[in-house]
Design a protein around this motif. Structure first.
Motif, PDB file in Angstrom:
ATOM      1  N   SER A 132      17.035  34.044   7.106  1.00  0.00           N
ATOM      2  CA  SER A 132      17.445  35.209   7.888  1.00  0.00           C
ATOM      3  C   SER A 132      18.235  36.188   7.024  1.00  0.00           C
ATOM      4  N   CYS A 133      18.993  35.658   6.065  1.00  0.00           N
ATOM      5  CA  CYS A 133      19.742  36.537   5.157  1.00  0.00           C
ATOM      6  C   CYS A 133      18.777  37.380   4.324  1.00  0.00           C
ATOM      7  N   LEU A 134      17.753  36.740   3.786  1.00  0.00           N
ATOM      8  CA  LEU A 134      16.786  37.474   2.974  1.00  0.00           C
ATOM      9  C   LEU A 134      16.042  38.513   3.800  1.00  0.00           C
ATOM     10  N   ASP A 135      15.675  38.141   5.032  1.00  0.00           N
ATOM     11  CA  ASP A 135      14.987  39.095   5.907  1.00  0.00           C
ATOM     12  C   ASP A 135      15.865  40.306   6.202  1.00  0.00           C
ATOM     13  N   SER A 136      17.115  40.061   6.575  1.00  0.00           N
ATOM     14  CA  SER A 136      17.987  41.182   6.923  1.00  0.00           C
ATOM     15  C   SER A 136      18.356  42.001   5.690  1.00  0.00           C
ATOM     16  N   CYS A 137      18.533  41.336   4.550  1.00  0.00           N
ATOM     17  CA  CYS A 137      18.852  42.065   3.309  1.00  0.00           C
ATOM     18  C   CYS A 137      17.687  42.983   2.928  1.00  0.00           C
ATOM     19  N   ALA A 138      16.476  42.435   2.942  1.00  0.00           N
ATOM     20  CA  ALA A 138      15.304  43.240   2.594  1.00  0.00           C
ATOM     21  C   ALA A 138      15.124  44.389   3.581  1.00  0.00           C
TER      22      ALA A 138
END
Length: 127
Positions: free
Chosen positions: A70-76
């Motif tokens: 979820s961190c990678l999704d929101s960061c991207a």
């Protein structure tokens, strides 16, 4: 536009895209990945539990380790939105910039007024 110039433009566009993509990947990886000790995500990384101490590239100790997926999704998503806003502003500003630059070139191309012509009957300078 000739084919060679078009090909160079396409290569420049691809290069710019890859630079943005690589930068986004690096930023999100450093922000979201806290440990490379295991092949799969650990329980801490999935649940966002607190981790014991600082590690390179991670937030300060005793802060939640963000769940990686979820961190990678929101960061991207944040970086893509920022890039869209930046490109929107760029597209809005470029026409005005090009108009101003064209006006400056047109003004520079006009011949500068020469020395004033002497009036009829007046003696020429230096005689």
């Amino acid at each position: 536009m000739d084919p060679a110039a078009e090909h160079r433009q396409q290569l420049r566009s691809l290069r710019d895209f890859l630079l943005v993509y690589n930068r986004m990947t690096e930023l999100c990886f450093r922000h979201c990945v806290c440990s490379l000790n295991y092949r799969l995500l650990t329980g801490r990384e999935v649940s966002g539990a607190r981790r014991p101490g600082p590690q390179a590239g991670c937030p300060p100790p005793l802060t939640p380790c963000p769940p990686q997926e979820s961190c990678l999704d929101s960061c991207a998503a944040r970086l893509v939105r920022a890039n869209h806003r930046l490109m929107g502003a760029y597209v809005g500003l470029v026409p005005a910039l090009l108009q101003r630059r064209a006006a400056e070139h047109a003004a520079a191309a006009e011949p500068a007024p020469g020395p004033a012509e002497p009036a009829e009957g007046a003696p020429a300078a230096g005689t």
